[in-house]
Scaffold this motif. Structure first.
Motif, PDB file in Angstrom:
ATOM      1  N   GLY A 291       1.007  -1.753  -0.035  1.00  0.00           N
ATOM      2  CA  GLY A 291       0.273   0.037   0.383  1.00  0.00           C
ATOM      3  C   GLY A 291       1.224   1.041   0.026  1.00  0.00           C
ATOM      4  O   GLY A 291       2.106   1.481  -0.398  1.00  0.00           O
ATOM      5  N   SER A 292       0.506   1.961   0.526  1.00  0.00           N
ATOM      6  CA  SER A 292       0.714   3.555   0.900  1.00  0.00           C
ATOM      7  C   SER A 292      -0.054   4.164   1.959  1.00  0.00           C
ATOM      8  O   SER A 292      -0.600   4.802   2.399  1.00  0.00           O
ATOM      9  CB  SER A 292       0.898   4.560  -0.069  1.00  0.00           C
ATOM     10  N   PHE A 293       0.681   5.158   2.341  1.00  0.00           N
ATOM     11  CA  PHE A 293       0.208   6.149   3.435  1.00  0.00           C
ATOM     12  C   PHE A 293      -0.799   6.744   3.356  1.00  0.00           C
ATOM     13  O   PHE A 293      -1.534   7.451   3.899  1.00  0.00           O
ATOM     14  CB  PHE A 293       1.263   7.501   3.394  1.00  0.00           C
ATOM     15  N   ALA A 294      -0.934   7.688   1.823  1.00  0.00           N
ATOM     16  CA  ALA A 294      -1.924   7.713   1.527  1.00  0.00           C
ATOM     17  C   ALA A 294      -3.412   6.446   1.659  1.00  0.00           C
ATOM     18  O   ALA A 294      -4.425   6.812   1.417  1.00  0.00           O
ATOM     19  CB  ALA A 294      -1.579   8.444   0.085  1.00  0.00           C
TER      20      ALA A 294
ATOM     21  N   MET B  83      -3.381  -0.425 -10.476  1.00  0.00           N
ATOM     22  CA  MET B  83      -2.390   0.522  -8.950  1.00  0.00           C
ATOM     23  C   MET B  83      -1.009  -0.315  -9.129  1.00  0.00           C
ATOM     24  O   MET B  83      -0.748  -1.227  -9.016  1.00  0.00           O
ATOM     25  CB  MET B  83      -2.880   1.047  -8.239  1.00  0.00           C
ATOM     26  N   ASP B  84      -0.456   0.325  -8.634  1.00  0.00           N
ATOM     27  CA  ASP B  84       1.083   0.894  -8.326  1.00  0.00           C
ATOM     28  C   ASP B  84       1.245   1.235  -6.642  1.00  0.00           C
ATOM     29  O   ASP B  84       0.625   1.841  -6.018  1.00  0.00           O
ATOM     30  CB  ASP B  84       2.515   1.850  -9.417  1.00  0.00           C
ATOM     31  N   VAL B  85       1.656   0.437  -5.650  1.00  0.00           N
ATOM     32  CA  VAL B  85       1.441   0.286  -4.218  1.00  0.00           C
ATOM     33  C   VAL B  85       3.271   0.111  -4.256  1.00  0.00           C
ATOM     34  O   VAL B  85       3.933  -0.923  -5.062  1.00  0.00           O
ATOM     35  CB  VAL B  85       1.345  -1.002  -3.949  1.00  0.00           C
ATOM     36  N   GLU B  86       3.410   0.065  -2.916  1.00  0.00           N
ATOM     37  CA  GLU B  86       5.068   0.336  -2.410  1.00  0.00           C
ATOM     38  C   GLU B  86       3.897  -0.929  -1.513  1.00  0.00           C
ATOM     39  O   GLU B  86       3.788  -1.517  -0.709  1.00  0.00           O
ATOM     40  CB  GLU B  86       5.703   1.569  -1.093  1.00  0.00           C
TER      41      GLU B  86
END
Length: 609
Positions: A162-165, A197-200
């Motif tokens: 995911g990401s922080f957003a 989508m792209d995630v971390e």
């Protein structure tokens, strides 16, 4: 500039830098050596130079120190000779390797009760995830590679996506046996399986602290297949499969694969953007069977999308009748493995549906000869207005050729051509038949020719063969059949084939003249009886067997040329009949059970004229 790395008196790396180390600003340099002698060197902020190698017998000695040195031979005070070091950071020992320590508890600050072990881990670095993309529905098995991955308890490893957003999704992970990589399964996206989508991707070894410098991971929309064509193919493999649906464009080029049950390994797939289909070839199978068709857009994660049936290749052995007219002959075909839903017969270039008759027999209605590529007729009357683009066959005019006064004028008599004034004027007509099932062996070419009214030009030719783009005159063109009307000095007709002169007929020997101020009929035909050529009712060639072996792409050409003398070379009423339009013609007859893969029996069906 030369960069060298030495260890134990041996040069391990030597690279010419071409000025890369001479700069007006400080360059970032990173050098690390693991306890096993694995060395990593990078130079420049963009890692324009990087090297990895192993220092064999790496064993630092007590008292070793880190040193820096520089040297200049002249003008050391000049600015371009500056050798500066700044922002030096050195990490060693516990910062680069696992270090366990004892932990004890005291309730009064004096007496410590028992001991436990706590391990300080070296900073972990994750450098690669395989695969680096997967479907939005999740469940892709990932392997995360890096260094210093060990040291955690088995139940404390985890992956975070995911990401922080967007927020985070955490899944459990396991450490490989030799601590070379961490395994985890990608979770499904909360936004649904149709989202990309792209995630971390982060990893932890203690269920608390996630290592910095995450990796990028890409979700693509879950692929769905709505239609497959064909749904069956022979065990020989190589059937081109076309998958239609949604999300098939996901993934990356070079990572899309199809797999059919246990039949061979995965085969590469490619996305056809024009038709919205994913294309791949079915592998070979050992026996007739039904296999599950699976699709992967990332080389790893295969998703079931349907089934594919393998059948034994059909083997037609006999047909009855073996010949017929172009009027819908019913043909019975006997052999083995001839029936499957959707079976078809191919007569030359035409496909027709097959009908089940018995276990080893199917029937097909022969299509019209022209559809099968067994017959073709082209008629050119040069009526005005005359346009090449309106003709059913491929026609090309070259040189001086033009259509005027209801005739094709290859060249015209011109009194000005007497002498060298207009030496070597040529005109030609190039004609290609509609693509036959087999190269045209039997043909009949008739036309009216006016060759005269002048002072006697070089002559006229009919060619059938490989026709290049050059000008075509009285000598013909190509390496196939050439028939040459020679009228410059002596009137004679020559037959050439494959570059060899096979026949010469003198016009006087048959009491004829090749030149005439009026149109005369000309006939050139080739059949099983040989080559026949007649001019103005006089037979110049009859029953000449030339061993003609036509090739695909051969064309017909009519050409003429004037030299120091000139003549009219005019053509009218061209009629070209090929195949069964005037002679019995064979076409291949084969069976397909899926409309794509055909038998190779060698059977033929003969169209009668």
């Amino acid at each position: 500039d030369l960069l060298q790395l030495l260890y134990g008196g041996e040069i391990l790396l030597s690279r010419v830098m071409y000025g890369a180390m001479r700069a007006d600003a400080l360059l970032n340099v990173s050098l690390s050596v693991s306890q096993h002698g694995e060395l990593t060197l990078s130079l420049g902020g963009d890692n324009s130079l990087s090297a990895k190698l192993t220092l064999h017998r790496w064993h630092p000695r007590p008292g070793w120190v880190l040193g820096f040195g520089g040297r200049c031979t002249a003008e050391c005070t000049a600015a371009d000779n500056a050798q500066w070091v700044d922002n030096l950071v050195m990490q060693a020992d516990a910062l680069l390797r696992l270090q366990p320590v004892d932990v004890a508890l005291a309730l009064n600050g004096q007496q410590y009760l028992g001991t436990a072990s706590f391990t300080f881990n070296a900073p972990s670095i994750i450098s690669l995830v395989l695969p680096n993309l997967g479907p939005a529905a999740g469940s892709t098995q990932l392997s995360v590679f890096g260094s210093n991955l060990g040291g955690g308890a088995a139940y404390e490893y985890g992956c975070r996506f995911g990401s922080f957003a967007l927020g985070w999704i955490v899944v459990p992970a396991t450490l490989s046996l030799h601590a070379t990589h961490i395994r985890c399964d990608s979770p499904s996206l909360a936004a649904g399986s149709s989202v990309a989508m792209d995630v971390e991707l982060h990893v932890t070894s203690n269920d608390q602290q996630y290592w910095p410098a995450p990796l990028a991971y890409t979700y693509y929309a879950q692929p769905y297949v709505n239609a497959l064509a064909p749904t069956a193919g022979p065990t020989e493999g190589s059937t081109l499969l076309k998958l239609y649906g949604t999300g098939l464009h996901g993934g990356q080029r070079g990572q899309r694969y199809c797999r059919v049950g246990g039949a061979g390994g995965p085969t590469p797939a490619s996305f056809d953007a024009e038709h919205g289909a994913l294309l791949c070839f079915a592998p070979m199978a050992s026996a007739a069977s039904q296999g599950q068709l699976e699709l992967a857009l990332n080389s790893y994660h295969f998703t079931p999308v349907g089934t594919f049936d393998y059948y034994e290749p059909p083997l037609p052995l006999t047909r009855s009748p073996s010949s017929g007219y172009s009027n819908g002959t019913l043909v019975l075909i006997n052999g083995s493995g001839l029936w499957h839903a959707g079976a078809r017969c191919r007569f030359g270039d035409a496909l027709v549906n097959a009908s089940y008759v018995a276990d080893e027999t199917v029937s097909c209605i022969a299509p019209p000869a022209d559809q099968a590529g067994a017959s073709a007729t082209v008629s050119l009357d040069f009526a005005e207005p005359w346009r090449v683009s309106l003709l059913p066959a491929a026609v090309e005019l070259r040189g001086e050729a033009s259509v005027r006064q209801l005739a094709l004028h290859l060249t015209d008599f011109d009194p000005r051509s007497i002498g060298p004034a207009r030496h070597g004027v040529a005109g030609s007509l190039v004609l290609a038949l509609p693509q036959p099932a087999l190269p045209t062996r039997h043909f009949r070419l008739g036309f009216r020719l006016r060759m005269g009214r002048g002072t006697g030009a070089d002559g006229f030719s009919v060619s059938y063969g490989d026709v290049p783009s050059d000008a075509i005159g009285e000598l013909g063109v190509g390496n196939g059949l050439r028939i040459c009307w020679r009228t410059h000095v002596h009137q004679s007709l020559e037959v050439w084939h494959a570059g060899a002169l096979l026949h010469v007929s003198d016009a006087q020997a048959v009491n004829a003249s090749l030149r005439s101020s009026e149109f005369v009929p000309v006939l050139v035909q080739h059949s099983s009886a040989g080559l026949h050529v007649s001019h103005a009712g006089h037979v110049f060639v009859s029953g000449l067997h030339i061993g003609l072996v036509p090739q695909r792409g051969w064309r017909f050409a009519l050409g003429a040329r004037t030299g120091t003398d000139s003549d009219d070379h005019h053509i009218a009423d061209v009629l070209l009949e090929a195949g069964s339009a005037f002679h019995p013609e064979d076409v291949p007859l084969e069976i397909s059970l899926n409309g794509q893969d055909f038998s190779t029996s060698g059977l033929h069906f003969t169209y009668l004229n």
